[in-house]
Design an enzyme around this catalytic site. Structure first.
Site, mmCIF file in Angstrom:
data_model
loop_
_atom_site.group_PDB
_atom_site.id
_atom_site.type_symbol
_atom_site.label_atom_id
_atom_site.label_comp_id
_atom_site.label_asym_id
_atom_site.label_seq_id
_atom_site.Cartn_x
_atom_site.Cartn_y
_atom_site.Cartn_z
ATOM 1 N N ASP A 12 38.095 46.066 44.506
ATOM 2 C CA ASP A 12 38.194 45.395 43.210
ATOM 3 C C ASP A 12 39.603 45.502 42.634
ATOM 4 O OD1 ASP A 12 37.248 43.951 41.069
ATOM 5 O OD2 ASP A 12 36.332 45.650 40.042
ATOM 6 N N ASN A 60 29.751 36.240 42.827
ATOM 7 C CA ASN A 60 31.100 35.688 42.898
ATOM 8 C C ASN A 60 31.100 34.173 43.150
ATOM 9 O OD1 ASN A 60 32.521 38.671 44.485
ATOM 10 N ND2 ASN A 60 32.489 38.120 42.300
#
Ligand code: IPE
Ligand code: IPE
Ligand code: MG
Length: 234
Positions: A12, A60
């Protein structure tokens, strides 16, 4: 040193890395590929057997189309570029996730890279693509229900956590010993909900494109100091 057999990373911070430099988010994703390469090498060298990387979650898909397209084409490019290095380093490439949502091109490249790298492998690199923990548990439950419908003599009492695990998309892959998340966020974001029941968690502040081999080595050292008890008394 006690080396974890399966290390997993929630990669991330690519967007923030790019923003800090005044670049497009997609530039952060492109640099993230270098960290993937670095950690794959470091893991193979340390004797890790499975390295799983959370590359793209089911959620996502809700990002802007250009960003999704860039991530998918980075995936295609990386697979084209890395085939020889993977073979040379005896790394088997595998993808786990909701493959039905991936393009035909991506799916066929995944299959051929998987086949091309399976022989003589010492480590498996599992790229988690279009994956989410709830999706996985749900598809496992659906497949089990389907089997029960087809075979009414199936004894539901005989289903235990081990046999249930065989319906998960990660069948054949041991549960992660260590889950690392970069970028300072301290959450699981729908990753290994079932498989991570007893994983050690390590949250590091560095953004993914800045995470390198030394950071991976430091994570292994931190893991070696952990005391895993599995609910028992030692
Ligand atoms: C991780 O970086 C990559 C993916 C989730 C695909 P992000 O894109 O989430 O970066 P931040 O969290 O916005 O910085
Ligand atoms: C988790 O990161 C998913 C991946 C790293 C692939 P996100 O950036 O999508 O998670 P949230 O939105 O911060 O929870
Ligand atoms: Mg993020």
């Amino acid at each position: 040193m006690n080396i974890p057999s399966h290390v997993s990373i929630i990669m991330d911070g690519n967007g923030r890395w790019a923003r800090e430099r005044g670049l497009e988010r997609t530039a952060g994703h492109a640099h993230g590929v270098d960290s993937v390469r670095a950690c794959t090498e470091a893991a193979a060298r340390a004797g890790v057997k499975y390295l799983s990387l959370y590359a793209f979650s089911e959620e996502n898909w809700n990002r802007p189309k250009e960003e999704v397209d860039t991530l998918m084409s980075l995936m295609v490019k990386a697979m084209e570029n890395e085939v020889e290095t993977l073979k040379k380093n005896h790394v088997h490439f595998k993808v786990v996730g909701n493959r039905a949502r991936l393009s035909g091109l991506l799916n066929s490249m995944i299959d051929s890279l998987d086949e091309a790298t399976v022989r003589d492998a010492r480590m498996t690199l599992v790229v988690m693509l279009s994956y989410s923990g709830r999706w996985d548990v749900l598809q496992a439950a659906k497949r089990l229900a389907e089997e029960a419908r087809r075979n009414p003599s199936l004894d539901l009492e005989s289903i235990d956590t081990e046999s249930f695990s065989s319906y998960l998309a990660t069948d054949g892959i041991p549960d992660p010993d260590l889950i690392i998340r970069t970028s300072g966020e301290q959450r699981i974001s729908n990753f290994f909900l079932w498989q991570g029941a007893y994983s050690e968690l390590l949250f590091v502040d560095k953004l993914w494109p800045d995470f390198g081999q030394e950071d991976f080595a430091a994570a292994l050292e931190a893991y070696a100091k952990r005391d895993r008890r599995y609910g028992k008394v030692k």
